[in-house]
Design a protein around this motif. Structure first.
Motif, PDB file in Angstrom:
ATOM      1  N   PHE A   1       0.829  -1.197   0.000  1.00  0.00           N
ATOM      2  CA  PHE A   1       0.000   0.000   0.000  1.00  0.00           C
ATOM      3  C   PHE A   1       0.867   1.251   0.000  1.00  0.00           C
ATOM      4  O   PHE A   1       0.591   2.229  -0.702  1.00  0.00           O
ATOM      5  N   GLY A   2       1.956   1.239   0.779  1.00  0.00           N
ATOM      6  CA  GLY A   2       2.850   2.388   0.844  1.00  0.00           C
ATOM      7  C   GLY A   2       3.469   2.717  -0.502  1.00  0.00           C
ATOM      8  O   GLY A   2       3.554   3.887  -0.892  1.00  0.00           O
ATOM      9  N   LEU A   3       3.898   1.685  -1.244  1.00  0.00           N
ATOM     10  CA  LEU A   3       4.496   1.919  -2.555  1.00  0.00           C
ATOM     11  C   LEU A   3       3.447   2.376  -3.574  1.00  0.00           C
ATOM     12  O   LEU A   3       3.744   3.165  -4.466  1.00  0.00           O
ATOM     13  N   LEU A   4       2.217   1.880  -3.416  1.00  0.00           N
ATOM     14  CA  LEU A   4       1.144   2.349  -4.288  1.00  0.00           C
ATOM     15  C   LEU A   4       0.905   3.842  -4.077  1.00  0.00           C
ATOM     16  O   LEU A   4       0.794   4.608  -5.040  1.00  0.00           O
ATOM     17  N   VAL A   5       0.845   4.255  -2.828  1.00  0.00           N
ATOM     18  CA  VAL A   5       0.642   5.676  -2.522  1.00  0.00           C
ATOM     19  C   VAL A   5       1.791   6.504  -3.069  1.00  0.00           C
ATOM     20  O   VAL A   5       1.581   7.549  -3.702  1.00  0.00           O
ATOM     21  N   LEU A   6       3.021   6.063  -2.827  1.00  0.00           N
ATOM     22  CA  LEU A   6       4.186   6.802  -3.328  1.00  0.00           C
ATOM     23  C   LEU A   6       4.141   6.928  -4.846  1.00  0.00           C
ATOM     24  O   LEU A   6       4.405   8.003  -5.405  1.00  0.00           O
ATOM     25  N   GLY A   7       3.795   5.839  -5.528  1.00  0.00           N
ATOM     26  CA  GLY A   7       3.743   5.866  -6.984  1.00  0.00           C
ATOM     27  C   GLY A   7       2.702   6.832  -7.516  1.00  0.00           C
ATOM     28  O   GLY A   7       2.966   7.572  -8.469  1.00  0.00           O
ATOM     29  N   VAL A   8       1.518   6.847  -6.901  1.00  0.00           N
ATOM     30  CA  VAL A   8       0.460   7.757  -7.348  1.00  0.00           C
ATOM     31  C   VAL A   8       0.836   9.200  -7.033  1.00  0.00           C
ATOM     32  O   VAL A   8       0.615  10.103  -7.846  1.00  0.00           O
ATOM     33  N   VAL A   9       1.422   9.442  -5.859  1.00  0.00           N
ATOM     34  CA  VAL A   9       1.807  10.802  -5.468  1.00  0.00           C
ATOM     35  C   VAL A   9       2.844  11.371  -6.434  1.00  0.00           C
ATOM     36  O   VAL A   9       2.732  12.518  -6.892  1.00  0.00           O
ATOM     37  N   VAL A  10       3.868  10.593  -6.765  1.00  0.00           N
ATOM     38  CA  VAL A  10       4.894  11.075  -7.695  1.00  0.00           C
ATOM     39  C   VAL A  10       4.282  11.320  -9.073  1.00  0.00           C
ATOM     40  O   VAL A  10       4.574  12.327  -9.731  1.00  0.00           O
ATOM     41  N   ALA A  11       3.409  10.421  -9.518  1.00  0.00           N
ATOM     42  CA  ALA A  11       2.769  10.592 -10.823  1.00  0.00           C
ATOM     43  C   ALA A  11       1.957  11.882 -10.872  1.00  0.00           C
ATOM     44  O   ALA A  11       2.017  12.627 -11.857  1.00  0.00           O
ATOM     45  N   LEU A  12       1.199  12.164  -9.812  1.00  0.00           N
ATOM     46  CA  LEU A  12       0.387  13.375  -9.801  1.00  0.00           C
ATOM     47  C   LEU A  12       1.241  14.628  -9.576  1.00  0.00           C
ATOM     48  O   LEU A  12       0.852  15.724  -9.982  1.00  0.00           O
ATOM     49  N   ALA A  13       2.418  14.472  -8.956  1.00  0.00           N
ATOM     50  CA  ALA A  13       3.354  15.599  -8.868  1.00  0.00           C
ATOM     51  C   ALA A  13       3.901  15.938 -10.257  1.00  0.00           C
ATOM     52  O   ALA A  13       4.026  17.115 -10.629  1.00  0.00           O
ATOM     53  N   ILE A  14       4.216  14.905 -11.041  1.00  0.00           N
ATOM     54  CA  ILE A  14       4.658  15.128 -12.425  1.00  0.00           C
ATOM     55  C   ILE A  14       3.535  15.777 -13.230  1.00  0.00           C
ATOM     56  O   ILE A  14       3.756  16.711 -14.015  1.00  0.00           O
ATOM     57  N   HIS A  15       2.321  15.294 -13.010  1.00  0.00           N
ATOM     58  CA  HIS A  15       1.167  15.895 -13.685  1.00  0.00           C
ATOM     59  C   HIS A  15       1.044  17.381 -13.331  1.00  0.00           C
ATOM     60  O   HIS A  15       0.701  18.202 -14.180  1.00  0.00           O
ATOM     61  N   SER A  16       1.352  17.730 -12.090  1.00  0.00           N
ATOM     62  CA  SER A  16       1.275  19.128 -11.662  1.00  0.00           C
ATOM     63  C   SER A  16       2.267  19.995 -12.421  1.00  0.00           C
ATOM     64  O   SER A  16       1.976  21.164 -12.731  1.00  0.00           O
ATOM     65  N   LEU A  17       3.461  19.456 -12.701  1.00  0.00           N
ATOM     66  CA  LEU A  17       4.459  20.213 -13.463  1.00  0.00           C
ATOM     67  C   LEU A  17       3.938  20.580 -14.850  1.00  0.00           C
ATOM     68  O   LEU A  17       4.308  21.606 -15.417  1.00  0.00           O
ATOM     69  N   LEU A  18       3.086  19.719 -15.391  1.00  0.00           N
ATOM     70  CA  LEU A  18       2.482  19.993 -16.691  1.00  0.00           C
ATOM     71  C   LEU A  18       1.205  20.815 -16.552  1.00  0.00           C
ATOM     72  O   LEU A  18       0.977  21.760 -17.310  1.00  0.00           O
ATOM     73  N   TYR A  19       0.399  20.464 -15.592  1.00  0.00           N
ATOM     74  CA  TYR A  19      -0.937  21.033 -15.498  1.00  0.00           C
ATOM     75  C   TYR A  19      -0.932  22.439 -14.917  1.00  0.00           C
ATOM     76  O   TYR A  19      -1.775  23.257 -15.268  1.00  0.00           O
ATOM     77  N   GLY A  20       0.019  22.740 -14.025  1.00  0.00           N
ATOM     78  CA  GLY A  20       0.092  24.075 -13.456  1.00  0.00           C
ATOM     79  C   GLY A  20       0.304  25.158 -14.507  1.00  0.00           C
ATOM     80  O   GLY A  20      -0.461  26.124 -14.576  1.00  0.00           O
ATOM     81  N   PRO A  21       1.311  25.025 -15.379  1.00  0.00           N
ATOM     82  CA  PRO A  21       1.540  26.028 -16.426  1.00  0.00           C
ATOM     83  C   PRO A  21       0.648  25.867 -17.651  1.00  0.00           C
ATOM     84  O   PRO A  21       0.658  26.723 -18.532  1.00  0.00           O
ATOM     85  N   GLN A  22      -0.107  24.759 -17.722  1.00  0.00           N
ATOM     86  CA  GLN A  22      -0.815  24.445 -18.961  1.00  0.00           C
ATOM     87  C   GLN A  22      -1.834  25.496 -19.359  1.00  0.00           C
ATOM     88  O   GLN A  22      -1.941  25.868 -20.536  1.00  0.00           O
TER      89      GLN A  22
END
Length: 462
Positions: free
Chosen positions: A342-363
């Protein structure tokens, strides 16, 4: 400081917006898009968790989920209609009026979904009505995004457009957080049988209260300064859709392609990850929802931060970096998730959505900057909706089909990497900000003798 720097400083000082109006616009953009994405996200989560059983019952659970995601896709396919209709109206009659109409449309459709009988009660009419209401949701969202972006970016100093335009971008994670939070609370308070029988409806019915609040905020707003200036000059376009396709085709292509990877990435890590975790990894539903909730909560901070950073750094280079990360991360995430932790699942989703933020914030700022102000609502709406059709609309369907066909995560990761390449091409085709367009429009005396219409319709060099 040389003369050019002096002129730039005078332009920025003269174009500073009324702070109170800017904050009100920010709140209206944030709350409105949050409420609309709450409606949209409730449907998305319900597609993964209950709609397959209630509206598309099948002996094979994966087949039922595939059919439910087909209706999810309808909400994306219908977006271009909203983009054409409301985008045109936004450039002709104004941003505010259109944003009120889109909020009413989405809220009504969501409320009716919460009241809809299932297939067991009324037969094939149930999934047909579900598709129709989902179509209406998509039309509303198709016209919402472009206006919500312009609501803040046209009030703000154009040199801080990345941050202020990100108000509309906070809406999806905030709405997703509210939607999954409500569903998680219902899931923990009710038995699986109660949740499946009637509990899921509560999340849809809450939309009526939330939309009423959003309307109260939006109807109190004034029109944006840029549109008021455009209206006063008589420079509103008569056929904005045609003008976008004929006068700014490269801008449209760049904006559409730049949105593909963020859409697909978001579909994977907020929608399909629920199916992958519960049906493929056999993790409890509450754990899958918790991972999405944590990642969405962090995005509420990360998205405006990314928007603000894009005002300080080169927006295109920042976007390029995010696209590369979006293509690489799936190859790291799936082995982590497959460990069953469960911990690795959370970490994986959090990092993915952080990457999404790098795109979505300036988009929001990046897409709006591709178009001249008089075509900006139409151009942004078309880019948003057309990208949704080739990106987010088919993503859950393809994810489900690929997983069912191959039984492996590798095709999913390769698909995500392919969309990252598409977005890289779009960003390279795009242009950097042209801040003087907005400043000249708000202050026509600075236009060196050109007429307002001339100043707006001339696109700067790429």
């Amino acid at each position: 400081m040389d003369n050019a720097e002096h002129r730039g400083a005078r332009l920025r000082t003269a174009s500073r917006p009324d702070r109170g109006a800017l904050v009100r616009a920010f709140v209206a953009s944030l709350t409105g898009t949050s409420l609309e994405w709450y409606d949209f996200a409730v449907y998305s989560a319900a597609s993964a968790l209950v709609f397959g059983k209630l509206f598309f019952p099948s002996a094979d659970p994966l087949t039922g989920t595939l059919l439910a995601f087909s209706t999810y896709a309808v909400g994306y396919v219908s977006r271009p209609l909203g983009g054409f209709l409301f985008g045109r109206l936004g450039d002709v009659i104004g941003r505010k009026k259109v944003l009120v109409a889109t909020l009413v449309l989405i809220g009504t459709a969501t409320l009716l979904i919460g009241l809809l009988p299932t297939q067991a009660a009324i037969g094939p009419a149930a999934p047909a009505a579900l598709v129709l209401l989902r179509f209406a949701q998509g039309v509303g969202v198709g016209g919402e995004w472009g206006g919500a972006v312009l609501l803040t970016s046209e009030y703000a100093d154009s040199h801080r457009r990345g941050f202020w335009a990100s108000a509309a971008q906070i809406g999806p994670p905030a709405g997703n957080l509210m939607a999954n939070g409500v569903l998680a609370a219902l899931g923990s308070l009710l038995t699986d049988q109660q949740f499946l029988a009637w509990g899921w409806r509560i999340a849809f019915l809450l939309s009526g209260v939330l939309v009423a609040f959003g309307l109260w905020i939006r109807v109190r707003l004034e029109e944006t300064p840029v549109f008021r200036a455009m209206e006063a000059s008589g420079d509103r376009p008569e056929a904005p859709v045609r003008e976008v396709f004929t006068a700014q085709p490269r801008a449209l292509v760049a904006a559409v392609l730049s949105r593909v990877a963020p859409d697909v990435l978001y579909a994977m890590f907020t929608v399909f990850v629920l199916t992958y975790a519960t049906e493929h990894l056999r993790l409890p539903r509450e754990q899958a929802l918790a991972a999405v909730l944590i990642g969405s909560a962090l995005q509420i901070v990360l998205i405006p931060l990314a928007g603000a950073l894009s005002d300080r750094w080169n927006r295109r280079r920042m976007y390029l970096g995010g696209a590369v990360a979006a293509g690489v991360w799936p190859f790291v995430f799936f082995p982590m998730a497959d460990s069953g932790s469960f911990g690795l699942l959370v970490l994986g989703v959090v990092v993915a959505l952080a990457i999404h933020s790098l795109l979505y914030g300036p988009q929001a700022a990046f897409v709006a900057e591709q178009f001249t102000p008089r075509l900006r609502y139409t151009g942004s709406s078309l880019a948003y909706t057309l990208a949704g059709v080739i990106g987010g609309a088919v993503a859950p369907l393809l994810f489900t089909a690929l997983l069912g066909s191959f039984g492996s995560w590798l095709p999913l990761a390769l698909y995500l990497a392919g969309t990252a390449v598409v977005t890289l091409v779009g960003v390279l085709l795009g242009r950097d900000p042209a801040h003087d367009e907005d400043e000249q429009y708000a202050h026509p005396a600075k236009g060196a003798g050109r007429s307002p219409g001339r100043m707006i319709t001339e696109a700067p060099g790429r």
